[in-house]
Design a protein around this motif. Structure first.
Motif, PDB file in Angstrom:
ATOM      1  N   LEU A 195       0.818  -1.203   0.000  1.00 45.62           N
ATOM      2  CA  LEU A 195       0.000   0.000   0.000  1.00 45.62           C
ATOM      3  C   LEU A 195       0.857   1.261   0.000  1.00 45.62           C
ATOM      4  CD1 LEU A 195      -2.848   1.106   0.030  1.00 45.62           C
ATOM      5  CD2 LEU A 195      -2.836   0.981   2.529  1.00 45.62           C
ATOM      6  N   TYR A 196       1.956   1.252   0.755  1.00 50.28           N
ATOM      7  CA  TYR A 196       2.813   2.440   0.825  1.00 50.28           C
ATOM      8  C   TYR A 196       3.363   2.779  -0.552  1.00 50.28           C
ATOM      9  CZ  TYR A 196       6.533   5.597   2.293  1.00 50.28           C
ATOM     10  OH  TYR A 196       7.343   6.688   2.437  1.00 50.28           O
ATOM     11  N   ASP A 197       3.895   1.774  -1.240  1.00 53.00           N
ATOM     12  CA  ASP A 197       4.458   2.010  -2.572  1.00 53.00           C
ATOM     13  C   ASP A 197       3.381   2.468  -3.559  1.00 53.00           C
ATOM     14  OD1 ASP A 197       6.942   1.242  -1.637  1.00 53.00           O
ATOM     15  OD2 ASP A 197       6.672  -0.869  -2.217  1.00 53.00           O
ATOM     16  N   LYS A 198       2.169   1.928  -3.425  1.00 54.15           N
ATOM     17  CA  LYS A 198       1.087   2.320  -4.340  1.00 54.15           C
ATOM     18  C   LYS A 198       0.694   3.785  -4.123  1.00 54.15           C
ATOM     19  CE  LYS A 198       0.711  -1.665  -6.307  1.00 54.15           C
ATOM     20  NZ  LYS A 198       1.102  -1.834  -7.728  1.00 54.15           N
ATOM     21  N   ILE A 199       0.641   4.214  -2.870  1.00 59.03           N
ATOM     22  CA  ILE A 199       0.296   5.613  -2.594  1.00 59.03           C
ATOM     23  C   ILE A 199       1.393   6.544  -3.111  1.00 59.03           C
ATOM     24  CG2 ILE A 199      -0.123   7.294  -0.769  1.00 59.03           C
ATOM     25  CD1 ILE A 199      -1.455   5.107   0.848  1.00 59.03           C
ATOM     26  N   VAL A 200       2.640   6.134  -2.929  1.00 60.48           N
ATOM     27  CA  VAL A 200       3.748   6.934  -3.476  1.00 60.48           C
ATOM     28  C   VAL A 200       3.637   7.025  -4.989  1.00 60.48           C
ATOM     29  CG1 VAL A 200       6.254   7.007  -3.814  1.00 60.48           C
ATOM     30  CG2 VAL A 200       5.316   6.476  -1.563  1.00 60.48           C
ATOM     31  N   GLY A 201       3.255   5.925  -5.642  1.00 59.04           N
ATOM     32  CA  GLY A 201       3.076   5.939  -7.091  1.00 59.04           C
ATOM     33  C   GLY A 201       1.973   6.901  -7.516  1.00 59.04           C
ATOM     34  N   VAL A 202       0.880   6.959  -6.742  1.00 57.91           N
ATOM     35  CA  VAL A 202      -0.206   7.897  -7.044  1.00 57.91           C
ATOM     36  C   VAL A 202       0.290   9.347  -6.893  1.00 57.91           C
ATOM     37  CG1 VAL A 202      -2.464   8.741  -6.296  1.00 57.91           C
ATOM     38  CG2 VAL A 202      -2.038   6.288  -6.441  1.00 57.91           C
ATOM     39  N   LEU A 203       1.093   9.622  -5.851  1.00 59.07           N
ATOM     40  CA  LEU A 203       1.637  10.963  -5.660  1.00 59.07           C
ATOM     41  C   LEU A 203       2.585  11.329  -6.800  1.00 59.07           C
ATOM     42  CD1 LEU A 203       2.323  10.955  -1.800  1.00 59.07           C
ATOM     43  CD2 LEU A 203       0.453  12.074  -3.023  1.00 59.07           C
ATOM     44  N   ASP A 204       3.401  10.382  -7.243  1.00 58.94           N
ATOM     45  CA  ASP A 204       4.293  10.640  -8.379  1.00 58.94           C
ATOM     46  C   ASP A 204       3.494  10.968  -9.642  1.00 58.94           C
ATOM     47  OD1 ASP A 204       6.473  10.172  -6.777  1.00 58.94           O
ATOM     48  OD2 ASP A 204       6.688   8.064  -7.377  1.00 58.94           O
ATOM     49  N   TRP A 205       2.405  10.219  -9.838  1.00 56.84           N
ATOM     50  CA  TRP A 205       1.570  10.481 -11.020  1.00 56.84           C
ATOM     51  C   TRP A 205       0.923  11.861 -10.942  1.00 56.84           C
ATOM     52  CZ3 TRP A 205      -3.811  11.169 -11.040  1.00 56.84           C
ATOM     53  CH2 TRP A 205      -4.392  11.240 -12.320  1.00 56.84           C
ATOM     54  N   ALA A 206       0.431  12.224  -9.746  1.00 55.61           N
ATOM     55  CA  ALA A 206      -0.178  13.549  -9.568  1.00 55.61           C
ATOM     56  C   ALA A 206       0.868  14.651  -9.742  1.00 55.61           C
ATOM     57  CB  ALA A 206      -0.824  13.643  -8.184  1.00 55.61           C
ATOM     58  N   ASP A 207       2.085  14.380  -9.275  1.00 54.92           N
ATOM     59  CA  ASP A 207       3.162  15.362  -9.434  1.00 54.92           C
ATOM     60  C   ASP A 207       3.484  15.592 -10.903  1.00 54.92           C
ATOM     61  OD1 ASP A 207       4.974  17.169  -8.515  1.00 54.92           O
ATOM     62  OD2 ASP A 207       6.459  15.703  -7.864  1.00 54.92           O
ATOM     63  N   GLU A 208       3.528  14.496 -11.650  1.00 52.21           N
ATOM     64  CA  GLU A 208       3.798  14.617 -13.085  1.00 52.21           C
ATOM     65  C   GLU A 208       2.637  15.275 -13.816  1.00 52.21           C
ATOM     66  OE1 GLU A 208       4.634  11.641 -16.911  1.00 52.21           O
ATOM     67  OE2 GLU A 208       4.564  10.855 -14.856  1.00 52.21           O
ATOM     68  N   LEU A 209       1.398  14.952 -13.418  1.00 53.89           N
ATOM     69  CA  LEU A 209       0.221  15.496 -14.079  1.00 53.89           C
ATOM     70  C   LEU A 209       0.138  17.008 -13.902  1.00 53.89           C
ATOM     71  CD1 LEU A 209      -2.383  14.617 -15.636  1.00 53.89           C
ATOM     72  CD2 LEU A 209      -3.546  14.594 -13.415  1.00 53.89           C
ATOM     73  N   THR A 210       0.552  17.535 -12.748  1.00 56.50           N
ATOM     74  CA  THR A 210       0.502  18.973 -12.476  1.00 56.50           C
ATOM     75  C   THR A 210       1.778  19.694 -12.914  1.00 56.50           C
ATOM     76  OG1 THR A 210       1.337  18.577 -10.231  1.00 56.50           O
ATOM     77  CG2 THR A 210      -1.064  18.665 -10.533  1.00 56.50           C
ATOM     78  N   ASN A 211       2.596  18.971 -13.677  1.00 53.67           N
ATOM     79  CA  ASN A 211       3.840  19.552 -14.209  1.00 53.67           C
ATOM     80  C   ASN A 211       4.749  20.046 -13.076  1.00 53.67           C
ATOM     81  OD1 ASN A 211       5.592  20.189 -16.307  1.00 53.67           O
ATOM     82  ND2 ASN A 211       4.739  22.257 -16.588  1.00 53.67           N
ATOM     83  N   TYR A 212       4.723  19.287 -11.965  1.00 53.56           N
ATOM     84  CA  TYR A 212       5.595  19.513 -10.813  1.00 53.56           C
ATOM     85  C   TYR A 212       5.395  20.889 -10.182  1.00 53.56           C
ATOM     86  CZ  TYR A 212       7.809  15.471 -12.945  1.00 53.56           C
ATOM     87  OH  TYR A 212       8.033  14.233 -13.486  1.00 53.56           O
ATOM     88  N   ARG A 213       4.177  21.436 -10.267  1.00 53.41           N
ATOM     89  CA  ARG A 213       3.903  22.727  -9.643  1.00 53.41           C
ATOM     90  C   ARG A 213       3.865  22.628  -8.129  1.00 53.41           C
ATOM     91  NH1 ARG A 213      -1.031  25.047 -13.482  1.00 53.41           N
ATOM     92  NH2 ARG A 213       0.190  25.138 -15.441  1.00 53.41           N
ATOM     93  N   PHE A 214       3.528  21.446  -7.626  1.00 54.43           N
ATOM     94  CA  PHE A 214       3.440  21.251  -6.176  1.00 54.43           C
ATOM     95  C   PHE A 214       4.496  20.240  -5.723  1.00 54.43           C
ATOM     96  CE2 PHE A 214      -0.749  22.068  -8.004  1.00 54.43           C
ATOM     97  CZ  PHE A 214      -1.094  23.237  -7.337  1.00 54.43           C
ATOM     98  N   ALA A 215       5.677  20.340  -6.332  1.00 52.99           N
ATOM     99  CA  ALA A 215       6.731  19.356  -6.051  1.00 52.99           C
ATOM    100  C   ALA A 215       7.133  19.354  -4.580  1.00 52.99           C
ATOM    101  CB  ALA A 215       7.953  19.641  -6.935  1.00 52.99           C
ATOM    102  N   ASP A 216       7.210  20.551  -3.967  1.00 51.96           N
ATOM    103  CA  ASP A 216       7.615  20.614  -2.558  1.00 51.96           C
ATOM    104  C   ASP A 216       6.576  19.947  -1.661  1.00 51.96           C
ATOM    105  OD1 ASP A 216       9.831  22.006  -3.364  1.00 51.96           O
ATOM    106  OD2 ASP A 216       8.974  23.986  -2.930  1.00 51.96           O
ATOM    107  N   THR A 217       5.303  20.202  -1.934  1.00 47.60           N
ATOM    108  CA  THR A 217       4.240  19.584  -1.128  1.00 47.60           C
ATOM    109  C   THR A 217       4.240  18.075  -1.292  1.00 47.60           C
ATOM    110  OG1 THR A 217       2.891  21.582  -1.400  1.00 47.60           O
ATOM    111  CG2 THR A 217       1.768  19.579  -0.674  1.00 47.60           C
ATOM    112  N   MET A 218       4.403  17.627  -2.520  1.00 46.23           N
ATOM    113  CA  MET A 218       4.435  16.182  -2.774  1.00 46.23           C
ATOM    114  C   MET A 218       5.631  15.540  -2.091  1.00 46.23           C
ATOM    115  SD  MET A 218       1.779  15.457  -4.615  1.00 46.23           S
ATOM    116  CE  MET A 218       0.595  16.205  -5.749  1.00 46.23           C
ATOM    117  N   GLU A 219       6.766  16.217  -2.108  1.00 48.25           N
ATOM    118  CA  GLU A 219       7.974  15.659  -1.487  1.00 48.25           C
ATOM    119  C   GLU A 219       7.803  15.565   0.023  1.00 48.25           C
ATOM    120  OE1 GLU A 219      11.577  13.853  -1.276  1.00 48.25           O
ATOM    121  OE2 GLU A 219      10.388  14.328  -3.063  1.00 48.25           O
ATOM    122  N   ARG A 220       7.196  16.589   0.636  1.00 47.56           N
ATOM    123  CA  ARG A 220       6.954  16.526   2.082  1.00 47.56           C
ATOM    124  C   ARG A 220       6.012  15.381   2.431  1.00 47.56           C
ATOM    125  NH1 ARG A 220       6.749  22.220   1.668  1.00 47.56           N
ATOM    126  NH2 ARG A 220       4.466  22.139   1.629  1.00 47.56           N
ATOM    127  N   ALA A 221       5.002  15.149   1.566  1.00 47.82           N
ATOM    128  CA  ALA A 221       4.070  14.047   1.822  1.00 47.82           C
ATOM    129  C   ALA A 221       4.782  12.703   1.761  1.00 47.82           C
ATOM    130  CB  ALA A 221       2.931  14.085   0.797  1.00 47.82           C
TER     131      ALA A 221
END
Length: 407
Positions: free
Chosen positions: A131-157
């Motif tokens: 589950l942990y790896d799957k959630i990280v994968g979802v965050l990576d996908w969201a980070d890529e989808l938003t063109n890394y506009r929220f990269a700092d927030t995603m990294e903190r998560a």
């Protein structure tokens, strides 16, 4: 003197039933918890009987198919066969066809347990372990989808332990929901679950026997019920009652059997399509979509939630693709496949369909949502027949449309 009392007696005959109903309603409201407990205990006792009746209702078309086949293979009108032998063979064909119908139902349930349950357990176990790896994968996908506009927030998560907090919160909610915990709580929960499973198995076996016995002698039971109705009520009331019963049978039979056929077709189409698209968990998702499709209106959306989440967590793009596919599939079902199979089996307007599903689901859960629509259809038909009878007695128009501008 007796003539003077007749108006009073007539008045009392009209008032007493209403007064009795009011007293009963007040008593139920005042003792709602105790009445609910008594009703719940009574339902636990008679549950196998009602399940057996429902099972016999579902088995009846299968039984009739086998019965016609057996009677066709060995015609009753052969030369030299006495009426006694013909009756014996008809009885034999009914017993055999009822048992065969039961075996078909049992085989379908066993097939489900063998095919779906292991894959479901495997999928849940896999997601739980990863589950942990799957959630990280979802965050990576969201980070890529938003063109890394929220990269700092995603990294903190990813790094501040927030994901573990989410997982721990979800696990705690599940533990609390199922009353799981440490020590005695676990033992109590496991014991209670075992007791419920054992009771369900016993009720299931009893329901199977009841269903078979009902099918074997259904004409006899039908005769006893009709005699009871004609012996209890006036002839016109008895005929009205039987007419409503026949209408109820047609509505429930057409709706339930039609919905089951429609859901099987949708499940098979979904399964084949997922294999073609290369999506995982095809059998599990197709089964969930097919089962929830039985519920009118809201069923497709209820089934879409867990299946889309399952695929989205595994691979976000797959979840979005499947969501689009389910929406298209349900549109095809609602506008093409469903109407062809069901037709106008209930004759209920969309307003009453929604009311039936909401109220039925709130009171009785899944079965309430499933049976709410045909139940409301029968109640509306009964009300329509009663109003037609009463208005005809008063010499008034019988059609509702005639009262739009009635003075």
């Amino acid at each position: 003197m007796s003539g003077e009392n007749k108006p009073g007696r007539a008045f009392m005959r009209k008032v007493m039933p209403a007064a009795l109903i009011i007293v009963i309603v007040i008593f139920i409201l005042a003792r709602f918890t105790e009445v609910g407990r008594v009703i719940g205990g009574f339902w636990d006792i008679v549950k196998p009987v009602f399940f057996g009746m429902g099972l016999a209702f579902l088995m009846n078309p299968i039984m009739r198919f086998f019965e016609k086949l057996l009677l066709r293979l060995c015609p009753q009108g052969k030369a030299g066969r006495t009426e006694k032998k013909k009756a014996w063979y008809r009885r034999f064909a009914r017993v055999v066809s009822s048992i065969l119908a039961l075996l078909v139902i049992v085989a379908m349930v066993a097939g489900f347990l063998v095919a779906v349950v292991p894959q479901f357990v495997e999928a849940v176990q896999y997601l739980s372990d990863n589950l942990y790896d799957k959630i990280v994968g979802v965050l990576d996908w969201a980070d890529e989808l938003t063109n890394y506009r929220f990269a700092d927030t995603m990294e903190r998560a990813r790094t501040d332990g927030r994901i573990n907090v989410w997982i721990d919160t979800a696990e705690k909610w599940i533990m609390d929901y199922f009353h799981l915990g440490e020590g005695d709580n676990v033992i109590h929960t496991v014991t209670e679950m075992g007791r419920q499973v054992g009771r369900s198995l016993v009720n299931g076996v009893v329901a199977l026997f009841i269903a078979v016995y009902l099918l074997i002698s259904k004409e006899s039971y039908k005769g006893h019920i009709k005699r009871l109705i004609y012996g209890t009520f006036r002839r016109d009331i008895a005929e009205l009652t039987l007419d409503v019963v026949r209408k109820a049978h047609d509505i429930f039979y057409g709706f339930i059997i039609g919905k089951i056929m429609d859901s099987i077709i949708i499940g098979m189409i979904c399964f084949v399509s997922m294999l073609i698209m290369g999506l995982p968990y095809a059998l599990i998702c197709s089964f969930i979509v097919g089962v929830t499709n039985i519920i009118p209106v809201f069923g497709p959306y209820i089934g879409a939630v867990p299946t889309v989440i399952l695929l989205f967590v595994n691979q976000p793009r797959q979840g979005i693709l499947f969501l689009i596919y389910v929406i298209i599939l349900q549109q095809v079902d609602g506008n093409l496949i469903g109407p062809k199979i069901l037709g106008d089996s209930t004759g209920v307007s969309p307003f009453w369909v929604i009311v039936a599903i909401v109220v039925g689901g709130g009171l009785f859960g899944f079965f309430g949502m499933l049976l709410g629509v045909p139940t409301v259809a029968v109640l509306l038909y009964l009300l329509d027949r009663l109003m037609e009878h009463r208005t005809r007695q008063k010499g008034l128009p019988t059609e509702a449309e005639e009262y739009i501008h009635f003075h």
